[in-house]
Design a protein around this motif. Structure first.
Motif, mmCIF file in Angstrom:
data_model
loop_
_atom_site.group_PDB
_atom_site.id
_atom_site.type_symbol
_atom_site.label_atom_id
_atom_site.label_comp_id
_atom_site.label_asym_id
_atom_site.label_seq_id
_atom_site.Cartn_x
_atom_site.Cartn_y
_atom_site.Cartn_z
ATOM 1 N N PHE A 148 -6.111 -9.704 16.384
ATOM 2 C CA PHE A 148 -7.044 -8.524 16.396
ATOM 3 C C PHE A 148 -7.654 -8.434 15.073
ATOM 4 O O PHE A 148 -7.180 -8.866 14.102
ATOM 5 C CB PHE A 148 -6.143 -7.466 16.485
ATOM 6 N N LEU A 149 -9.009 -8.141 15.229
ATOM 7 C CA LEU A 149 -9.816 -7.942 14.065
ATOM 8 C C LEU A 149 -10.205 -6.345 14.208
ATOM 9 O O LEU A 149 -10.850 -5.994 15.286
ATOM 10 C CB LEU A 149 -11.219 -8.725 14.118
ATOM 11 N N ILE A 150 -9.907 -5.751 13.143
ATOM 12 C CA ILE A 150 -10.501 -4.303 13.012
ATOM 13 C C ILE A 150 -11.673 -4.256 12.231
ATOM 14 O O ILE A 150 -11.551 -4.431 10.915
ATOM 15 C CB ILE A 150 -9.362 -3.152 12.443
ATOM 16 N N ALA A 151 -12.821 -3.979 12.870
ATOM 17 C CA ALA A 151 -14.061 -3.877 12.087
ATOM 18 C C ALA A 151 -14.396 -2.397 11.735
ATOM 19 O O ALA A 151 -14.161 -1.530 12.585
ATOM 20 C CB ALA A 151 -15.126 -4.560 12.934
ATOM 21 N N GLY A 152 -14.573 -2.462 10.239
ATOM 22 C CA GLY A 152 -14.947 -0.989 9.865
ATOM 23 C C GLY A 152 -13.530 -0.474 9.564
ATOM 24 O O GLY A 152 -13.108 0.682 10.050
ATOM 25 N N ALA A 153 -12.880 -1.037 8.602
ATOM 26 C CA ALA A 153 -11.611 -0.510 8.345
ATOM 27 C C ALA A 153 -11.482 0.588 7.229
ATOM 28 O O ALA A 153 -11.244 0.185 6.093
ATOM 29 C CB ALA A 153 -10.687 -1.831 8.037
ATOM 30 N N GLY A 154 -11.963 1.674 7.561
ATOM 31 C CA GLY A 154 -11.979 2.768 6.792
ATOM 32 C C GLY A 154 -10.473 3.617 6.901
ATOM 33 O O GLY A 154 -9.667 2.892 7.273
ATOM 34 N N ALA A 155 -10.544 4.867 6.886
ATOM 35 C CA ALA A 155 -9.504 5.544 6.794
ATOM 36 C C ALA A 155 -8.707 5.428 8.519
ATOM 37 O O ALA A 155 -7.657 5.072 8.648
ATOM 38 C CB ALA A 155 -9.757 7.198 6.751
ATOM 39 N N ARG B 21 -16.174 -3.101 3.840
ATOM 40 C CA ARG B 21 -16.866 -3.520 2.656
ATOM 41 C C ARG B 21 -17.083 -2.407 1.765
ATOM 42 O O ARG B 21 -16.535 -1.227 2.080
ATOM 43 C CB ARG B 21 -18.398 -4.017 3.369
ATOM 44 N N GLY B 22 -17.746 -2.468 0.748
ATOM 45 C CA GLY B 22 -17.842 -1.341 0.101
ATOM 46 C C GLY B 22 -16.692 -0.883 -0.823
ATOM 47 O O GLY B 22 -15.650 -1.438 -1.085
ATOM 48 N N PRO B 23 -16.613 0.338 -0.857
ATOM 49 C CA PRO B 23 -15.497 1.146 -1.652
ATOM 50 C C PRO B 23 -14.067 1.027 -0.676
ATOM 51 O O PRO B 23 -12.945 0.915 -1.517
ATOM 52 C CB PRO B 23 -15.743 2.538 -1.592
ATOM 53 N N HIS B 24 -14.262 0.968 0.341
ATOM 54 C CA HIS B 24 -13.019 0.677 1.459
ATOM 55 C C HIS B 24 -12.330 -0.764 0.780
ATOM 56 O O HIS B 24 -11.092 -0.995 0.750
ATOM 57 C CB HIS B 24 -12.925 0.745 2.798
ATOM 58 N N LEU B 25 -13.268 -1.754 0.906
ATOM 59 C CA LEU B 25 -12.889 -3.284 0.590
ATOM 60 C C LEU B 25 -12.129 -3.168 -0.693
ATOM 61 O O LEU B 25 -11.103 -3.778 -0.969
ATOM 62 C CB LEU B 25 -14.073 -4.073 0.777
ATOM 63 N N ASP C 269 -7.488 -3.546 -4.226
ATOM 64 C CA ASP C 269 -6.750 -3.162 -5.414
ATOM 65 C C ASP C 269 -5.196 -2.636 -4.971
ATOM 66 O O ASP C 269 -4.252 -2.748 -5.843
ATOM 67 C CB ASP C 269 -7.493 -1.958 -5.886
ATOM 68 N N HIS C 270 -5.091 -1.970 -3.964
ATOM 69 C CA HIS C 270 -3.877 -1.372 -3.642
ATOM 70 C C HIS C 270 -3.422 -1.484 -2.008
ATOM 71 O O HIS C 270 -2.089 -1.189 -1.876
ATOM 72 C CB HIS C 270 -4.209 0.226 -3.603
ATOM 73 N N GLY C 271 -3.910 -2.416 -1.504
ATOM 74 C CA GLY C 271 -3.505 -2.787 -0.167
ATOM 75 C C GLY C 271 -3.665 -1.609 0.909
ATOM 76 O O GLY C 271 -4.475 -0.677 0.410
ATOM 77 N N VAL C 272 -2.994 -1.455 1.819
ATOM 78 C CA VAL C 272 -3.076 -0.598 3.037
ATOM 79 C C VAL C 272 -1.799 0.177 2.798
ATOM 80 O O VAL C 272 -0.761 -0.407 3.101
ATOM 81 C CB VAL C 272 -3.372 -0.901 4.478
ATOM 82 N N GLN C 273 -1.957 1.452 2.384
ATOM 83 C CA GLN C 273 -0.512 2.318 2.501
ATOM 84 C C GLN C 273 -0.854 3.513 3.343
ATOM 85 O O GLN C 273 -1.723 4.133 3.375
ATOM 86 C CB GLN C 273 -0.420 2.828 0.944
ATOM 87 N N VAL C 274 0.099 3.886 4.231
ATOM 88 C CA VAL C 274 0.263 5.080 5.067
ATOM 89 C C VAL C 274 1.505 5.709 4.730
ATOM 90 O O VAL C 274 2.571 5.427 4.553
ATOM 91 C CB VAL C 274 0.481 4.425 6.553
#
Length: 70
Positions: A21-28, A49-53, A58-63
């Motif tokens: 699976f590819l999640i395009a637009g991985a913001g919040a 891309r941008g700030p989300h990238l 820098d920090h990975g994805v944390q929930v």
């Protein structure tokens, strides 16, 4: 349903590999959905891309959740 029992995780009779699976637009929201899918054992790639990238690099994805952080 346990992730191992998911029909998406099993190869069909043709022996093709499990779905990726590819999640395009991985913001919040996209990052949250991707993180939950990865936690369930799915092969997930996040596209950002941008700030989300930069934040994910820098920090990975944390929930952080009242139901448990991951």
């Amino acid at each position: 349903m346990i992730a191992d029992e998911s029909p998406l995780m099993k190869s069909p009779a043709s022996k093709s590999p499990p779905l990726k699976f590819l999640i395009a637009g991985a913001g919040a929201i996209g990052a949250y959905i991707g993180a939950r899918m990865a936690q369930a054992g799915f092969d997930v790639t996040l596209f950002a891309r941008g700030p989300h990238l930069r934040a994910m690099q820098d920090h990975g994805v944390q929930v952080k959740s009242s139901e448990g952080d991951f």
